[in-house]
Design an enzyme around this catalytic site. Structure first.
Site, PDB file in Angstrom:
ATOM      1  N   GLY A 111       0.311  -1.366   0.070  1.00 52.73           N
ATOM      2  CA  GLY A 111      -0.102  -0.170   0.156  1.00 52.73           C
ATOM      3  C   GLY A 111       0.961   1.653  -0.239  1.00 52.73           C
ATOM      4  O   GLY A 111       0.624   2.739  -0.701  1.00 52.73           O
ATOM      5  N   GLN A 133      -7.661  -0.608   3.106  1.00 55.58           N
ATOM      6  CA  GLN A 133      -8.317  -1.401   4.583  1.00 55.58           C
ATOM      7  C   GLN A 133      -9.548  -1.921   4.221  1.00 55.58           C
ATOM      8  O   GLN A 133      -9.787  -3.440   4.346  1.00 55.58           O
ATOM      9  CB  GLN A 133      -8.631  -0.329   5.614  1.00 55.58           C
ATOM     10  CG  GLN A 133      -7.000   0.081   6.387  1.00 55.58           C
ATOM     11  CD  GLN A 133      -7.024  -1.157   7.503  1.00 55.58           C
ATOM     12  OE1 GLN A 133      -7.190  -2.131   7.314  1.00 55.58           O
ATOM     13  NE2 GLN A 133      -5.840  -0.561   7.690  1.00 55.58           N
ATOM     14  N   SER A 141      -3.482  -3.785  -0.710  1.00 57.29           N
ATOM     15  CA  SER A 141      -2.059  -4.461  -0.230  1.00 57.29           C
ATOM     16  C   SER A 141      -2.617  -4.947   0.164  1.00 57.29           C
ATOM     17  O   SER A 141      -3.774  -5.497   0.416  1.00 57.29           O
ATOM     18  CB  SER A 141      -1.941  -3.379   1.198  1.00 57.29           C
ATOM     19  OG  SER A 141      -1.022  -4.320   2.205  1.00 57.29           O
ATOM     20  N   ALA A 142      -1.718  -6.886   0.450  1.00 54.52           N
ATOM     21  CA  ALA A 142      -2.382  -7.912   0.786  1.00 54.52           C
ATOM     22  C   ALA A 142      -2.327  -8.391   2.530  1.00 54.52           C
ATOM     23  O   ALA A 142      -3.432  -8.970   2.442  1.00 54.52           O
ATOM     24  CB  ALA A 142      -1.426  -8.899   0.260  1.00 54.52           C
ATOM     25  N   HIS A 143      -2.198  -7.449   3.205  1.00 54.17           N
ATOM     26  CA  HIS A 143      -1.645  -8.465   4.524  1.00 54.17           C
ATOM     27  C   HIS A 143      -2.330  -7.732   5.566  1.00 54.17           C
ATOM     28  O   HIS A 143      -2.768  -8.380   6.529  1.00 54.17           O
ATOM     29  CB  HIS A 143       0.075  -7.768   5.032  1.00 54.17           C
ATOM     30  CG  HIS A 143       0.141  -6.377   5.128  1.00 54.17           C
ATOM     31  ND1 HIS A 143       0.021  -5.708   6.920  1.00 54.17           N
ATOM     32  CD2 HIS A 143       0.515  -5.525   4.802  1.00 54.17           C
ATOM     33  CE1 HIS A 143       0.814  -5.022   6.509  1.00 54.17           C
ATOM     34  NE2 HIS A 143       0.822  -4.603   5.352  1.00 54.17           N
ATOM     35  N   THR A 179      12.196  -7.350 -10.723  1.00 53.30           N
ATOM     36  CA  THR A 179      12.332  -8.317 -10.988  1.00 53.30           C
ATOM     37  C   THR A 179      10.347  -8.419  -9.749  1.00 53.30           C
ATOM     38  O   THR A 179      10.481  -8.141  -8.605  1.00 53.30           O
ATOM     39  CB  THR A 179      12.546  -8.947 -10.155  1.00 53.30           C
ATOM     40  OG1 THR A 179      13.654  -8.330 -11.390  1.00 53.30           O
ATOM     41  CG2 THR A 179      12.805 -10.847 -10.707  1.00 53.30           C
ATOM     42  N   CYS A 223       1.709   2.257  12.168  1.00 55.28           N
ATOM     43  CA  CYS A 223       2.831   2.473  11.896  1.00 55.28           C
ATOM     44  C   CYS A 223       2.994   3.705  12.600  1.00 55.28           C
ATOM     45  O   CYS A 223       4.500   5.008  13.061  1.00 55.28           O
ATOM     46  CB  CYS A 223       2.965   3.550  10.502  1.00 55.28           C
ATOM     47  SG  CYS A 223       1.935   2.417   9.524  1.00 55.28           S
TER      48      CYS A 223
HETATM   49  C1  LIG Z   1      -4.954   3.242   4.841  1.00 52.55           C
HETATM   50  C2  LIG Z   1      -3.927   2.061   4.795  1.00 52.55           C
HETATM   51  N1  LIG Z   1      -2.933   2.491   3.915  1.00 52.55           N
HETATM   52  C3  LIG Z   1      -1.805   2.323   3.412  1.00 52.55           C
HETATM   53  C4  LIG Z   1      -1.054   1.463   4.184  1.00 52.55           C
HETATM   54  C5  LIG Z   1       0.687   1.168   3.931  1.00 52.55           C
HETATM   55  O1  LIG Z   1       0.224  -0.477   3.312  1.00 52.55           O
HETATM   56  P1  LIG Z   1       1.506  -1.234   3.570  1.00 52.55           P
HETATM   57  O2  LIG Z   1       1.953  -1.550   4.575  1.00 52.55           O
HETATM   58  O3  LIG Z   1       1.362  -2.775   2.398  1.00 52.55           O
HETATM   59  O4  LIG Z   1       2.996  -0.852   3.576  1.00 52.55           O
HETATM   60  C6  LIG Z   1      -1.427   0.701   5.271  1.00 52.55           C
HETATM   61  C7  LIG Z   1      -1.569   0.171   6.433  1.00 52.55           C
HETATM   62  O5  LIG Z   1      -1.368   0.186   7.696  1.00 52.55           O
HETATM   63  C8  LIG Z   1      -2.892   1.601   5.424  1.00 52.55           C
HETATM   64  O6  LIG Z   1      -3.385   0.653   6.414  1.00 52.55           O
END
Ligand SMILES: Cc1ncc(COP(=O)(O)O)c(C=O)c1O
Length: 376
Positions: free
Chosen positions: A69, A173, A193-195, A231, A322
């Site tokens: 993300g 999200q 984002s995958a996680h 890659t 974060c």
């Molecule tokens: C709304 C949002 N955007 C972006 C991100 C960042 O994604 P990634 O961890 O895949 O870099 C997050 C992760 O906490 C998120 O909650």
């Protein structure tokens, strides 16, 4: 441990790991190579791209795989203003994730015309204020759903207000929790984002609507149709798309279960903890998040609550992963008008398909005991 921080990240689904394993072992070829193991990696990536595109109603050529993300957000914002010159100004909402706010601030420092759009008490973008902005040749970046409160932004109404401006939405999200169909969602770019949906960390995607002349922000090899060099991580891509497929197939069931967990937590907190404010609305919110702040905030701060919960065996957060670990009050809650002390005294519970009602009941009971002890 009771894990209630699924908005920060989720456990890898065993089925996803199974799908990834062949590409982490014998299938190690570089997808740009012409010999057999390279060609089979290429096939796996292109099949994944087609499947991912189908899940959101897109064309495969509109999907670009990235490292997550953060990269997708950075690439869209920086490419639109710097590399592709598709927009001459940027407007982003005050409650965006730092993966939008920080690149936006960096663009402002480089001299670009960058503005923050305000939100109302629910955290939804103030449409009247947005309508007053000059938005010709702008890129507007407004997230689909907020990572701290779960509130879902009215993207269709936002499109009406911003008219022909480019619209990017961070769907990190919301993806896998609410249906996303780019045939109906009036956006030009999406970030994934995958996680957050039981996929692997370090992989994501961008949707870039057909016809947009998007130039790579990250340069190097010609991968991803010259839109993102590097890659391709075949196993991660296969893992993300497997996780996305499972989320789509099980969406109704998962949503119902997560809603029940969140409703239970809301009821328990309401009946056992006085003086709380729920920062997650009951309507227009993701099914898996509940954000609550405590009104006598001078006695309580989020960090101490999280630490006490951790000692009690419950993993929760006060917002974006974060920023957890730092004492900064939530910029999201402050933008919604909460005083700094309440923005600090907040806890976010986020559940997943794997959370049990017993875990929610236990965590809510522990939370109410911890708050009671801190208040004396
Ligand atoms: C709304 C949002 N955007 C972006 C991100 C960042 O994604 P990634 O961890 O895949 O870099 C997050 C992760 O906490 C998120 O909650």
């Amino acid at each position: 441990m009771i894990y209630l921080d699924n908005s920060a990240t989720t456990i890898l689904d065993p089925e996803v790991l199974d799908a990834m394993m062949p590409w982490l072992t014998a299938g190690y070829g570089n997808a740009s190579s012409i010999y057999k193991i390279g060609r089979s990696a290429r096939v796996a990536i292109e099949q994944s791209r087609t499947e991912f595109a189908q899940l959101i109603g897109a064309h495969p050529a509109e999907i670009i795989f990235t490292s997550g993300g953060t990269e997708s957000n950075n690439a869209v914002l920086k490419s639109c203003l710097v590399d592709s010159k598709l927009a001459s100004s940027l407007v982003y909402s005050a409650t965006e994730h730092h993966a939008v706010i920080h690149p936006a601030e960096s663009l402002a420092q480089q001299g670009f015309d960058v503005h923050e759009a305000s939100v109302d008490a629910l955290g939804k973008v103030d449409l009247e204020a947005l309508a007053k902005r000059p938005l010709e040749h702008a890129l507007v970046s407004i997230m689909h759903a907020n990572n701290e409160t779960g509130v879902i932004q009215p993207l269709t109404a936002i499109r009406t207000v911003i008219k022909d401006a480019l619209l990017h939405s961070d769907a990190v999200q919301s993806f896998g929790k609410v249906p996303i169909d780019v045939g109906r969602l009036p956006v030009d770019f999406l970030s994934f984002s995958a996680h957050k949906l039981h996929g692997p960390k370090g992989v994501g995607a961008m949707f870039i609507r057909k016809g947009i002349d998007f130039k790579a922000h990250q340069q190097g090899g010609g991968q991803e149709r010259n839109r993102r060099a590097g890659t391709e991580p075949v196993a991660l891509i296969v893992g993300m798309v497997t996780a996305a497929r499972l989320a789509a197939e099980q969406m109704d069931h998962r949503t119902q279960h997560m809603r029940m967990c969140i409703a239970t937590a809301r009821e328990m907190i309401t009946s056992t903890i006085p003086n709380v404010r729920f920062n997650t609305p009951t309507d227009d919110a993701l099914p898996n998040i509940l954000n609550v702040s405590f009104l006598d905030a001078e006695k309580l701060d989020g960090e101490s609550i999280l630490q006490a919960m951790d000692i009690a065996g419950v993993a929760v957060s006060n917002g974006s992963a974060c920023v957890s670990g730092s004492l900064q009050p939530s910029h999201v809650l402050k933008a919604m008008g909460l005083p700094e002390s309440e923005a600090r005294a907040a806890v976010r519970l986020s559940v997943s398909k794997d959370t049990s009602i017993d875990e929610v009941l236990m965590a809510s009971t522990l939370l109410s005991e911890i708050i009671r002890n801190m208040r004396v």
